[in-house]
Design an enzyme around this catalytic site. Structure first.
Site, short mmCIF file in Angstrom:
data_model
loop_
_atom_site.label_atom_id
_atom_site.label_comp_id
_atom_site.label_asym_id
_atom_site.label_seq_id
_atom_site.Cartn_x
_atom_site.Cartn_y
_atom_site.Cartn_z
N PRO A 22 24.08 -13.65 17.96
CA PRO A 22 23.54 -12.34 18.30
C PRO A 22 22.13 -12.07 17.77
O PRO A 22 21.79 -12.45 16.66
CB PRO A 22 24.54 -11.36 17.66
CG PRO A 22 25.31 -12.17 16.68
CD PRO A 22 25.32 -13.57 17.19
N ASN A 23 21.37 -11.41 18.63
CA ASN A 23 20.00 -10.96 18.35
C ASN A 23 18.96 -12.08 18.37
O ASN A 23 17.76 -11.81 18.22
CB ASN A 23 19.93 -10.19 17.02
CG ASN A 23 20.86 -8.99 17.03
OD1 ASN A 23 20.77 -8.15 17.92
ND2 ASN A 23 21.76 -8.90 16.07
N ARG A 30 11.73 -9.61 17.06
CA ARG A 30 12.58 -9.19 15.95
C ARG A 30 12.03 -9.74 14.62
O ARG A 30 11.95 -10.96 14.44
CB ARG A 30 13.99 -9.76 16.18
CG ARG A 30 14.94 -9.57 15.04
CD ARG A 30 16.18 -10.43 15.21
NE ARG A 30 17.11 -10.20 14.14
CZ ARG A 30 18.09 -11.04 13.82
NH1 ARG A 30 18.29 -12.15 14.52
NH2 ARG A 30 18.89 -10.78 12.82
N TYR A 35 11.36 -14.27 11.20
CA TYR A 35 11.79 -15.26 12.21
C TYR A 35 10.63 -15.86 13.00
O TYR A 35 10.86 -16.73 13.85
CB TYR A 35 12.80 -14.60 13.17
CG TYR A 35 14.04 -14.10 12.46
CD1 TYR A 35 14.93 -15.00 11.87
CD2 TYR A 35 14.32 -12.74 12.35
CE1 TYR A 35 16.06 -14.55 11.20
CE2 TYR A 35 15.45 -12.28 11.69
CZ TYR A 35 16.31 -13.19 11.12
OH TYR A 35 17.44 -12.75 10.45
N ASN A 86 23.27 -21.88 15.46
CA ASN A 86 22.77 -20.80 14.62
C ASN A 86 23.69 -19.61 14.88
O ASN A 86 23.52 -18.91 15.88
CB ASN A 86 21.32 -20.44 14.93
CG ASN A 86 20.79 -19.39 13.95
OD1 ASN A 86 21.58 -18.70 13.29
ND2 ASN A 86 19.48 -19.26 13.86
N ALA A 89 24.38 -13.41 12.73
CA ALA A 89 25.21 -12.56 11.85
C ALA A 89 26.68 -12.99 11.81
O ALA A 89 27.38 -12.73 10.83
CB ALA A 89 25.10 -11.10 12.29
N GLU A 113 24.89 -26.60 11.26
CA GLU A 113 24.57 -25.17 11.15
C GLU A 113 23.08 -25.02 10.81
O GLU A 113 22.59 -25.72 9.92
CB GLU A 113 25.43 -24.56 10.03
CG GLU A 113 25.15 -23.09 9.74
CD GLU A 113 25.91 -22.59 8.50
OE1 GLU A 113 26.56 -23.42 7.81
OE2 GLU A 113 25.83 -21.39 8.22
N HIS A 115 19.80 -22.15 10.18
CA HIS A 115 19.27 -20.79 10.04
C HIS A 115 17.75 -20.88 9.96
O HIS A 115 17.22 -21.70 9.21
CB HIS A 115 19.82 -20.10 8.80
CG HIS A 115 21.31 -19.96 8.85
ND1 HIS A 115 21.92 -19.01 9.61
CD2 HIS A 115 22.29 -20.70 8.29
CE1 HIS A 115 23.24 -19.15 9.51
NE2 HIS A 115 23.48 -20.18 8.71
N ARG A 122 17.96 -13.71 0.84
CA ARG A 122 17.82 -12.39 1.45
C ARG A 122 18.92 -11.44 0.97
O ARG A 122 19.31 -11.49 -0.19
CB ARG A 122 17.80 -12.56 2.97
CG ARG A 122 16.61 -13.44 3.43
CD ARG A 122 16.61 -13.65 4.93
NE ARG A 122 16.53 -12.40 5.66
CZ ARG A 122 16.90 -12.26 6.94
NH1 ARG A 122 17.37 -13.31 7.61
NH2 ARG A 122 16.78 -11.11 7.53
C1 DQA Z 1 19.89 -16.13 10.80
C2 DQA Z 1 20.22 -15.48 9.45
C3 DQA Z 1 21.33 -14.46 9.60
O1 DQA Z 1 21.61 -13.84 8.35
C4 DQA Z 1 20.93 -13.37 10.58
O2 DQA Z 1 22.01 -12.48 10.78
C5 DQA Z 1 20.40 -13.89 11.85
C6 DQA Z 1 19.57 -15.09 11.85
C7 DQA Z 1 18.68 -17.07 10.70
O3 DQA Z 1 18.46 -17.82 11.65
O4 DQA Z 1 17.95 -17.06 9.71
O5 DQA Z 1 20.56 -13.27 12.90
O6 DQA Z 1 21.01 -16.89 11.20
#
Ligand code: DQA
Length: 160
Positions: A22-23, A30, A35, A86, A89, A113, A115, A122
């Site tokens: 998500p997002n 964003r 990011y 990835n 959240a 995985e 990020h 964070r």
């Molecule tokens: C994320 C880190 C997560 O905490 C966050 O909710 C994201 C992006 C990252 O790519 O750094 O949406 O996965």
């Protein structure tokens, strides 16, 4: 010239699905300080280039929907596809996704995985990943380059 051969070569490439939670469809707008300024289309393009170089057939996807992400894990198991994930959240609370990711590992398939940021540096809620315990490996804090490292890891694990 060489059309048939190149098609056969492509068909023989191991498939990798790069799934984004998500997002992440909002990359570029964003929190660019966290990011970066590049968007999902650019990430998709880069992953294809890196996959090509590594001899992998890469497909990049994004969803805001947990059920869709779980379904993609089932499909990966059924089709024998390696996963770069990835979970965004979902990382921090989705036991459904963790169970689905577990099945990928049980099937003997790599699941990396990734990020973009380093969640450990964070907010408190980002410090726990329910995916890490079932992932083959985790790459954090390297921006989009982390996807390249994850794809290289998949190629290494599959001995491509
Ligand atoms: C994320 C880190 C997560 O905490 C966050 O909710 C994201 C992006 C990252 O790519 O750094 O949406 O996965």
């Amino acid at each position: 010239m060489g059309g048939k051969e190149s098609t056969e070569k492509k068909a023989a490439r191991p498939r990798v699905v790069v799934v984004n939670g998500p997002n992440l469809g909002r990359l570029g707008v964003r929190q660019p300080d966290v990011y970066g300024h590049q968007d999902l289309a650019e990430l998709t393009r880069l992953c294809s280039v890196w996959g090509e170089r590594l001899g992998l057939d890469v497909e990049v996807r994004q969803t805001d929907d947990e059920a869709v992400m779980v379904g993609w894990m089932h499909k990966a198991v059924d089709e024998g596809t390696a996963v770069v994930m990835n979970p965004a959240a979902f990382t921090h609370y989705s036991y459904a996704l963790a169970d689905a990711a577990h099945m990928v590992g049980d099937a003997g398939l790599p699941l990396m995985e990734v990020h973009i940021s380093n969640p450990a540096s964070r907010d408190e809620f980002r410090k726990r990943s329910v995916i890490s315990p079932v992932a083959t490996g985790t790459i954090t804090g390297m921006g989009f380059f982390g996807y390249r490292l994850a794809l290289e890891s998949v190629a290494h694990l599959l001995a491509v």
